[in-house]
Design a protein around this motif. Structure first.
Motif, short mmCIF file in Angstrom:
data_model
loop_
_atom_site.label_atom_id
_atom_site.label_comp_id
_atom_site.label_asym_id
_atom_site.label_seq_id
_atom_site.Cartn_x
_atom_site.Cartn_y
_atom_site.Cartn_z
N ASN A 28 22.36 67.37 5.06
CA ASN A 28 22.66 66.32 3.78
C ASN A 28 24.02 68.03 3.91
N SER A 29 25.20 68.07 3.84
CA SER A 29 26.53 68.18 3.43
C SER A 29 26.27 69.64 2.24
N ALA A 30 25.44 68.61 1.42
CA ALA A 30 25.59 69.39 -0.52
C ALA A 30 24.19 69.94 -0.45
N ASN A 31 23.53 70.14 0.24
CA ASN A 31 21.86 70.33 0.22
C ASN A 31 22.09 72.10 1.56
N LEU A 32 22.72 71.47 2.88
CA LEU A 32 23.58 72.39 3.37
C LEU A 32 24.08 74.03 2.81
N TYR A 33 25.00 73.28 2.27
CA TYR A 33 25.63 74.58 1.59
C TYR A 33 25.80 74.46 -0.12
N LEU A 34 24.72 73.69 -0.26
CA LEU A 34 24.62 74.50 -1.96
C LEU A 34 24.23 75.83 -1.98
N GLU A 35 24.01 76.97 -1.26
CA GLU A 35 24.20 78.47 -2.24
C GLU A 35 25.22 78.59 -1.86
N HIS A 36 26.21 78.18 -1.64
CA HIS A 36 27.55 78.77 -1.55
C HIS A 36 28.41 77.52 -2.92
N VAL A 61 31.04 76.20 6.95
CA VAL A 61 30.89 76.96 6.32
C VAL A 61 30.13 77.55 7.45
N ALA A 62 30.28 78.61 7.72
CA ALA A 62 29.21 78.96 9.17
C ALA A 62 28.31 80.34 8.25
N PHE A 63 28.43 81.20 7.10
CA PHE A 63 28.25 81.88 6.61
C PHE A 63 26.95 82.20 5.37
N ASP A 64 26.84 82.72 5.28
CA ASP A 64 25.34 82.83 4.21
C ASP A 64 25.62 83.24 2.39
N ARG A 65 25.09 83.14 1.70
CA ARG A 65 26.28 83.35 0.46
C ARG A 65 26.12 85.20 0.24
#
Length: 962
Positions: free
Chosen positions: A779-787, A740-744
């Motif tokens: 970490n992928s999970a840490n990087l994308y946790l907001e999603h 993912v290249a965008f935010d929440r």
């Protein structure tokens, strides 16, 4: 036209006719191609024998033309000259085209007597690679003559229709043609769509500053009007992805050609006719220029405002869309409830301190993570607070103003508080959203000159609520006893971490007012984090995590500094309260994915009921641009729906395809959408984008060459509108996000449009493991946790090792369970025995070996639907083993259970089950214990209660007790 292999010969060639008898021929090819260099190699092919060879001598090579002497080996006939040949390296999906340099250095001084071959035509391998009129350059002589005719102007203006987009940073031949009238733009359009056109601006004497493009109202001879408020220029103003107005400083450097993409959104009730008006180009530091526009509006009305015809640039207004920006609550979340200073949300509560920071954070999720209970899980051992030490490390004593709530919506509650000491003022602006996201802006202002020993944010955890940790260079697993970390943004995509237990946790992220989302997926080093001036403090800042007085304190410090009176520092941070919701086991058992484009009947017969259509196939050929083969995609989706199957498509905006219709309007925005980079990559990108981009994924079969998205920009607005169009026009049931290249903000918007009117809106997130040097060791999970609040299933993913990592890693980084999600495995088809501890299987349809249907059948034979999942992480799980290296998760029905065992023992082992029969609600006197036969998983066996069970290294088994 005969096609050829471009990856051997290049995309461009000239066709020569030789009709003389001499053994040498001369050719002069006026290719007018900006890509040709002086040392360029040419390959000549004799059409009769197909012999390939170089010229005997190169005479002159430049962008305008090339001349050379060659041997027409077969005499009279056709000869093909390939003048931009290249060689591809072996990286199939990230290729680099290297243009060949000539090996023959011979030159000829006197070739006057050599006959001249005729140039029949100059052509490209296909239409997409063609140098259309906008890429046929003017010669230096033509440009000089044009400038001489207009020597009084400091800049030139060239209007162009949407059909002929500006593609180069150089004047094309068509603009210096005496027949070309640059004072008038003629266009044809329909009522009810956006009519796009361009204004090319070329400064020749000075740099132009803050160029504005405006329009008068358009008027017809009958007196009808198209008001100027329907005019827009995407290069000068718009709306950003958060819904905020943009006023862009459109500066144009001397000798740079800038295309300004403009247009009128023609109202549907516009009377047919010819409308005239004026486009005004107004630089801040130069004279105003005008262009007359004559627009013929027909009586026809397009379907759906012309959005179904994106090649007409009808979707450019999508760049400024505010669709789904309203912060409405998204299911399964519930509206926020405010009582005093306590805010309740789904499964969680936050009590605010008078300082504005959390006094306590609680969750109410059960240890099984399948429901929300009554028992509170208090995460904090004391309030979150700042510790500010002034001269001599003396703590600043802040007095607060108390909390003032400034926004009370169902989806968001906001507040402010001011904390003041004798030396500093700390202004706190906080908010919480319905999914558990908390945002803090903390502005610290010096009231006098002073030395500061440290400014630190402390987050004190209850010890049992900080069992696991992920982030800041730590792979997911048990939290270390002592942890120290320092900023290193040049190499590390790290600014926060997650600490928690399975049913209670917090992620924190440290930011300042200059935060910009970095790139990921192999490109972090090309656009890394910006060191926060507050937290980073010239690399004096860092984080320590350790146990103090029975609690776990996360100390985010910034170190010593001096502040002058009036200086401001922003110590902003985010908190995410986890889990977001209970795990939905029924969705996990019911939704069975097929990861390939195959006939619907084939997929139906497999037992899958959700089809995941990746890109690179006939109905979704181009990456992240599913707007080309739309008829084929719609037909396929309709067939799937008739068979009771759902269809999801690959569509994210980490990168964008070079096949997008809006490519050149987006290119005109500079680095807003296309990330700045050194260019390169596949030949098409080099020949038509030239520079200032990062080449990304490439699909050879479709010649689909992608460009990296810069991050947070207006293409997200287009993305949201595009999702809305796909749902309402093609009937897609969901999307597959590949990193993912965008935010929440964008994630919430696409979830809203995809779940509108009862649509399922299934969003699944795949990630390749980001824990490597190219991705900055995140970490992928840490990087994308907001999603994660909006994701239905995780697919983690390439480079995740299921065999050589401990269960804590799989629990925190792969399974999604501590966050309310469940997942699938990918790399090497996963480990099916360990995966079953978390309810995960491998992908069906992705590889020849991956076949979870045998496990699906075992699920159905047992009756997994409606069962209660109790993981090995649950303290009172009624089934354990006598070996701590062999873990057990159970799936409980009323009178029978399925036990999943998986081993981390260093060798094959034997274990006994330790069963709490009362907890199971089963009488042990009448039970049968067996392992059902499951292909490629286990053989059928029966057991007595006291029997030992053999478990192979790295494997396990499924046991039925009934």
């Amino acid at each position: 036209m005969q096609k050829w292999n471009a990856d051997e010969l290049g995309n461009q060639r000239a066709v020569l006719w030789w009709n003389a008898s001499s053994k040498q021929a001369k050719a002069v090819i006026p290719w007018r191609n900006i890509n040709v260099k002086a040392d360029q190699k040419m390959i000549i092919i004799d059409s009769l024998t197909q012999k390939q060879y170089e010229p005997d001598a190169y005479l002159n090579m430049n962008e305008e033309e090339g001349s050379f002497v060659f041997n027409p080996v077969s005499g009279k006939g056709i000869y093909y000259v390939y003048f931009l040949p290249y060689k591809l390296d072996e990286r199939t999906n990230y290729p680099k085209a290297t243009y060949l340099k000539r090996t023959n250095t011979a030159t000829a001084k006197d070739v006057g007597a050599v006959p001249l071959a005729s140039v029949i035509r100059i052509e490209s391998v296909d239409k997409f690679n063609s140098n259309d009129p906008m890429e046929v350059i003017a010669t230096k002589k033509e440009i000089a003559e044009y400038m001489k005719k207009h020597e009084g102007q400091s800049y030139f203006v060239f209007p162009e229709t949407r059909e002929t987009p500006v593609k180069m940073n150089i004047i094309p031949q068509r603009w210096v043609d005496d027949k070309k009238d640059s004072s008038v733009l003629h266009g044809n359009t329909e009522r009810g769509l956006f009519y796009a056109f361009q204004i090319g601006v070329l400064p020749v004497k000075i740099n132009l500053e803050k160029v504005k493009i405006t329009a008068s109202s358009l008027k017809s001879t009958s007196g009808a009007t198209i008001d100027s408020r329907y005019f827009n220029c995407i290069n000068t103003n718009g709306t950003d992805y958060k819904g905020e107005k943009l006023e862009l400083n459109a500066n144009v450097k001397k000798d740079d050609l800038q295309a300004f993409w403009c247009g009128f959104d023609i109202p549907e009730n516009t009377s047919p006719g010819i409308y005239e008006g004026t486009i005004t180009i107004r630089p801040e530091n130069a004279a105003v220029e005008t262009v007359k526009i004559v627009l013929n509006v027909s009586g026809e009305k397009p379907v759906n405002k012309g959005f179904d015809e994106p090649w007409k640039m009808t979707r450019l207004p999508w760049l400024n869309s505010t669709l789904a920006q309203a912060n409405t609550v998204i299911k399964p979340y519930t509206p926020l409830q405010l009582k005093g200073q306590e805010i309740s949300l789904l499964g969680r509560k936050v009590q605010l301190d008078a300082s504005g920071f959390p006094k306590q954070i609680q969750t109410f999720f059960t240890p099984e993570m399948t429901s929300i209970g009554e028992k509170a899980n208090s995460i904090l051992s004391e309030p979150v607070h700042f510790v500010v030490k002034g001269p001599g490390a003396k703590p600043e004593n802040f007095k607060n103003s108390g909390i003032k709530f400034i926004g009370k919506e169902e989806g968001k509650i906001s507040w402010i508080s001011t904390n003041t000491s004798g030396n500093l003022q700390m202004k706190v602006e906080g908010s919480i959203e319905f999914d558990g996201f908390m945002e803090y802006s903390v502005k610290i202002t010096a009231l006098k000159d002073m030395q500061i020993d440290d400014i630190a944010l402390q987050i004190p955890f209850e010890k049992d609520k900080a069992t696991y940790m992920m982030g800041l260079g730590q792979k997911g697993g048990y939290r270390p006893d002592h942890f120290n970390w320092k900023w290193d943004v040049a190499k590390k995509n790290q600014d926060g971490a997650w600490l928690g237990n399975v049913n209670a946790g917090i992620q924190f992220s440290l930011r300042d007012q200059n935060y910009s989302r970095p790139l990921n997926t192999n490109f972090y080093l090309q656009k890394p984090l910006i060191l926060p001036s507050s937290w980073g403090n010239e690399n004096k800042g860092g984080i320590t995590i350790k146990e103090t007085g029975g609690k776990i304190v996360v100390n985010n410090f910034s170190g010593p500094r001096s502040m002058k009176k009036g200086d401001e520092l922003y110590y902003n941070f985010h908190l995410l309260i986890t889990p977001f919701h209970p795990i939905n086991t029924e969705e996990q058992w019911n939704n069975r994915f097929y990861h390939a484009y195959k006939p619907v009947d084939t997929i139906k017969a497999s037992g899958a009921n959700v089809i995941n259509i990746h890109h690179g196939n006939e109905i979704n050929p181009y990456i992240n641009y599913p707007f080309v083969a739309t008829k084929e995609m719609k037909d396929y989706i309709m067939k799937a729906h008739e068979k009771g199957l759902k269809v999801k498509i690959y569509n994210t905006i980490r990168e964008v395809s070079n096949r997008m219709y809006e490519l050149y309007p987006v290119k005109s925005l500079g680095q807003e959408v296309f990330s700045a980079g050194k260019g390169g990559g596949y030949s098409w990108l080099q020949e038509h984008l030239h520079d200032h981009y990062i080449a990304a994924w490439y699909v050879p079969e479709f010649k689909d060459a992608a460009i990296i998205n810069s991050g947070m920009n207006r293409w997200h607005n287009y993305y949201v509108e595009g999702m809305n169009w796909l749902v309402n026009n093609l009937g897609i049931d969901g999307i597959y996000l590949d990193d993912v290249a965008f935010d929440r903000v964008t994630m919430k918007r696409i979830k809203r449009v995809m779940t509108q009117n009862g649509h399922p809106g299934i969003i699944d997130l795949h990630s390749a493991n980001q824990y490597n040097d190219k991705d900055g060791f995140n970490n992928s999970a840490n990087l994308y946790l907001e999603h994660f609040p909006y994701i239905n299933r995780l697919w983690f993913g390439e480079y995740f090792d299921y065999n050589n990592n401990n269960p804590e890693f799989l629990l925190t980084e792969v399974s999604g369970i501590p966050f309310g999600l469940m997942g699938e495995m990918l790399q090497d088809d996963g480990n099916p025995w360990r995966g079953m501890l978390y309810g995960m299987t491998s992908r069906l349809g992705w590889s020849a070996k991956s076949n979870p249907t045998h496990l699906w059948k075992a699920w159905d034979d047992f009756g997994i639907k409606g069962s209660k999942m109790i993981g090995y992480w649950v303290p009172d799980n009624p089934v354990k083993t006598d070996n701590p290296a062999v873990l057990a998760t159970i799936y409980k029905q009323e009178k029978k259970i399925m036990v999943s065992l998986a081993s981390w023992a260093p060798q094959d082992t034997r274990v006994k089950l330790k069963i709490d029969w009362k907890g199971l609600g089963i009488d042990p006197k009448n039970v049968k214990i067996s392992t059902p036969a499951i292909k490629d998983f286990q053989k059928a066996k029966t057991f007595n209660i006291t029997d030992e069970i053999s478990v192979e290294k790295n494997k396990g088994c499924l046991i039925i007790i009934q």
